[in-house]
Design a protein around this motif. Sequence first.
Motif, mmCIF file in Angstrom:
data_model
loop_
_atom_site.group_PDB
_atom_site.id
_atom_site.type_symbol
_atom_site.label_atom_id
_atom_site.label_comp_id
_atom_site.label_asym_id
_atom_site.label_seq_id
_atom_site.Cartn_x
_atom_site.Cartn_y
_atom_site.Cartn_z
ATOM 1 N N TRP A 193 1.157 -1.227 -0.004
ATOM 2 C CA TRP A 193 0.424 -0.505 0.015
ATOM 3 C C TRP A 193 0.911 1.261 0.324
ATOM 4 C CZ3 TRP A 193 -5.043 0.831 -1.078
ATOM 5 C CH2 TRP A 193 -5.974 -0.377 -0.480
ATOM 6 N N TYR A 194 0.695 2.070 -1.166
ATOM 7 C CA TYR A 194 1.360 3.491 -1.106
ATOM 8 C C TYR A 194 0.356 4.706 -1.195
ATOM 9 C CZ TYR A 194 5.831 1.584 -3.321
ATOM 10 O OH TYR A 194 7.119 0.176 -3.588
ATOM 11 N N GLN A 195 0.900 5.666 -0.412
ATOM 12 C CA GLN A 195 -0.013 6.693 -0.197
ATOM 13 C C GLN A 195 0.694 7.910 -1.199
ATOM 14 O OE1 GLN A 195 0.745 9.614 3.362
ATOM 15 N NE2 GLN A 195 -1.579 9.914 4.016
ATOM 16 N N GLN A 196 -0.456 8.922 -2.129
ATOM 17 C CA GLN A 196 0.263 9.390 -2.447
ATOM 18 C C GLN A 196 -0.529 10.944 -2.282
ATOM 19 O OE1 GLN A 196 0.216 8.764 -6.990
ATOM 20 N NE2 GLN A 196 1.357 9.776 -7.162
ATOM 21 N N LYS A 197 0.162 11.352 -2.045
ATOM 22 C CA LYS A 197 -0.891 13.040 -1.898
ATOM 23 C C LYS A 197 -0.335 13.526 -3.476
ATOM 24 C CE LYS A 197 -0.574 13.288 2.870
ATOM 25 N NZ LYS A 197 -0.441 13.780 4.335
ATOM 26 N N SER A 198 -1.342 14.579 -3.291
ATOM 27 C CA SER A 198 -1.317 15.682 -4.267
ATOM 28 C C SER A 198 -0.064 16.130 -4.699
ATOM 29 C CB SER A 198 -2.441 17.346 -4.378
ATOM 30 O OG SER A 198 -2.069 17.656 -5.147
ATOM 31 N N SER A 199 0.285 15.162 -6.210
ATOM 32 C CA SER A 199 2.156 16.647 -7.001
ATOM 33 C C SER A 199 2.735 16.163 -5.873
ATOM 34 C CB SER A 199 1.373 17.617 -6.549
ATOM 35 O OG SER A 199 0.589 18.384 -7.322
ATOM 36 N N GLN A 200 2.718 14.706 -4.968
ATOM 37 C CA GLN A 200 4.120 13.943 -4.616
ATOM 38 C C GLN A 200 4.082 12.685 -4.924
ATOM 39 O OE1 GLN A 200 3.749 14.285 -0.174
ATOM 40 N NE2 GLN A 200 3.162 16.378 0.134
ATOM 41 N N ALA A 201 5.498 11.975 -4.063
ATOM 42 C CA ALA A 201 5.557 11.057 -4.843
ATOM 43 C C ALA A 201 4.855 9.606 -4.226
ATOM 44 C CB ALA A 201 6.590 10.631 -5.107
ATOM 45 N N PRO A 202 4.445 8.441 -4.959
ATOM 46 C CA PRO A 202 3.781 7.581 -3.560
ATOM 47 C C PRO A 202 4.849 7.285 -3.029
ATOM 48 C CG PRO A 202 3.849 6.918 -6.107
ATOM 49 C CD PRO A 202 4.759 8.360 -5.799
ATOM 50 N N GLN A 236 -9.190 7.680 -4.712
ATOM 51 C CA GLN A 236 -9.005 9.557 -4.620
ATOM 52 C C GLN A 236 -9.806 9.050 -2.754
ATOM 53 O OE1 GLN A 236 -7.136 11.230 -5.732
ATOM 54 N NE2 GLN A 236 -6.783 12.562 -4.201
ATOM 55 N N LEU A 237 -9.528 9.043 -1.754
ATOM 56 C CA LEU A 237 -9.699 9.116 -0.922
ATOM 57 C C LEU A 237 -9.889 11.011 -0.542
ATOM 58 C CD1 LEU A 237 -11.009 8.019 1.884
ATOM 59 C CD2 LEU A 237 -9.439 7.939 2.642
ATOM 60 N N SER A 238 -11.521 11.427 -0.343
ATOM 61 C CA SER A 238 -11.324 12.679 0.325
ATOM 62 C C SER A 238 -11.979 12.455 2.044
ATOM 63 C CB SER A 238 -12.209 12.924 -0.200
ATOM 64 O OG SER A 238 -12.480 13.324 -1.483
ATOM 65 N N VAL A 239 -11.752 13.386 3.021
ATOM 66 C CA VAL A 239 -12.023 13.438 3.845
ATOM 67 C C VAL A 239 -12.590 14.855 4.649
ATOM 68 C CG1 VAL A 239 -11.253 12.916 6.545
ATOM 69 C CG2 VAL A 239 -10.050 12.006 4.765
ATOM 70 N N GLY A 280 -7.927 12.123 9.743
ATOM 71 C CA GLY A 280 -7.499 13.602 9.295
ATOM 72 C C GLY A 280 -8.070 13.877 8.262
ATOM 73 N N LEU A 281 -8.132 14.823 8.316
ATOM 74 C CA LEU A 281 -7.855 15.727 6.653
ATOM 75 C C LEU A 281 -6.316 15.686 6.444
ATOM 76 C CD1 LEU A 281 -9.420 19.079 8.021
ATOM 77 C CD2 LEU A 281 -10.400 17.416 7.167
ATOM 78 N N GLY A 282 -5.441 15.293 7.052
ATOM 79 C CA GLY A 282 -3.686 14.837 6.652
ATOM 80 C C GLY A 282 -4.357 13.596 5.524
ATOM 81 N N ASP A 283 -5.128 13.188 5.841
ATOM 82 C CA ASP A 283 -5.184 11.544 5.195
ATOM 83 C C ASP A 283 -5.771 11.585 4.092
ATOM 84 O OD1 ASP A 283 -5.943 9.688 8.517
ATOM 85 O OD2 ASP A 283 -3.799 10.314 7.209
ATOM 86 N N ALA A 284 -6.363 12.612 3.790
ATOM 87 C CA ALA A 284 -6.930 12.931 2.449
ATOM 88 C C ALA A 284 -5.815 12.325 0.369
ATOM 89 C CB ALA A 284 -7.200 14.220 2.030
#
Lengths: 115, 114
Positions: B34-43, B110-113, B82-86
């Motif tokens: 499992w990878y997390q990829q935030k907007s405009s960032q690397a996984p 794509q997860l939205s919080v 949390g909001l930061g987990d979006a």
Amino acid sequence: AQTVTQSQPEMSVQEAETVTLSCTYDTSENNYYLFWYKQPPSRQMILVIRQEAYKQQNATENRFSVNFQKAAKSFSLKISDSQLGDTAMYFCAFMRDNYGQNFVFGPGTRLSVLP
Amino acid sequence: DAMVIQNPRYQVTQFGKPVTLSCSQTLNHNVMYWYQQKSSQAPKLLFHYYDKDFNNEADTPDNFQSRRPNTSFCFLDIRSPGLGDAAMYLCATSREFLRPEKLFFGSGTQLSVL
């Protein structure tokens, strides 16, 4: 710790032209692997090309080739005859040898191929 | 034809409400990531399973858990989002762990919080 840098956040190229995406990395390891992954708008990441650090010959996959400069810790991707389907985010990635597939990804370059 | 399937493609949850993301594979690969990829960032790797052995990255928050009930399925549980987990959450597989094979990725959730 290994780091991967991609200094070009965005690039564009005309269809059928050639474009080069740059990547540099920092490591104290001697054996490692480098990759370019492509993430198109569909979001599914796809391997483009792979290079083993112990191989001096640059990897080539059809229209994609790399310029691997081990001493300079540079690993650029050249896309020849660019096609509209090449539009995507391109991530450079590093993996230590025999350490498992914990890839260290660079921040990515967004490539747009213009008609 | 799809080899690594993630559902749903978009997930909306509320602040603090547990959410589960799912991933399935038809490749019979040993390893799932499992990878997390935030907007405009690397996984960023959160954890991986080699068969049933769970391996957590050192900086993965305790809020994130995972389950792999069988070879084909792997779940990501966020206990109190949390909001930061979006972010985009990417599932990937590989046949082995130590050899530098390519990863097979799903299309992501794509997860939205809110």
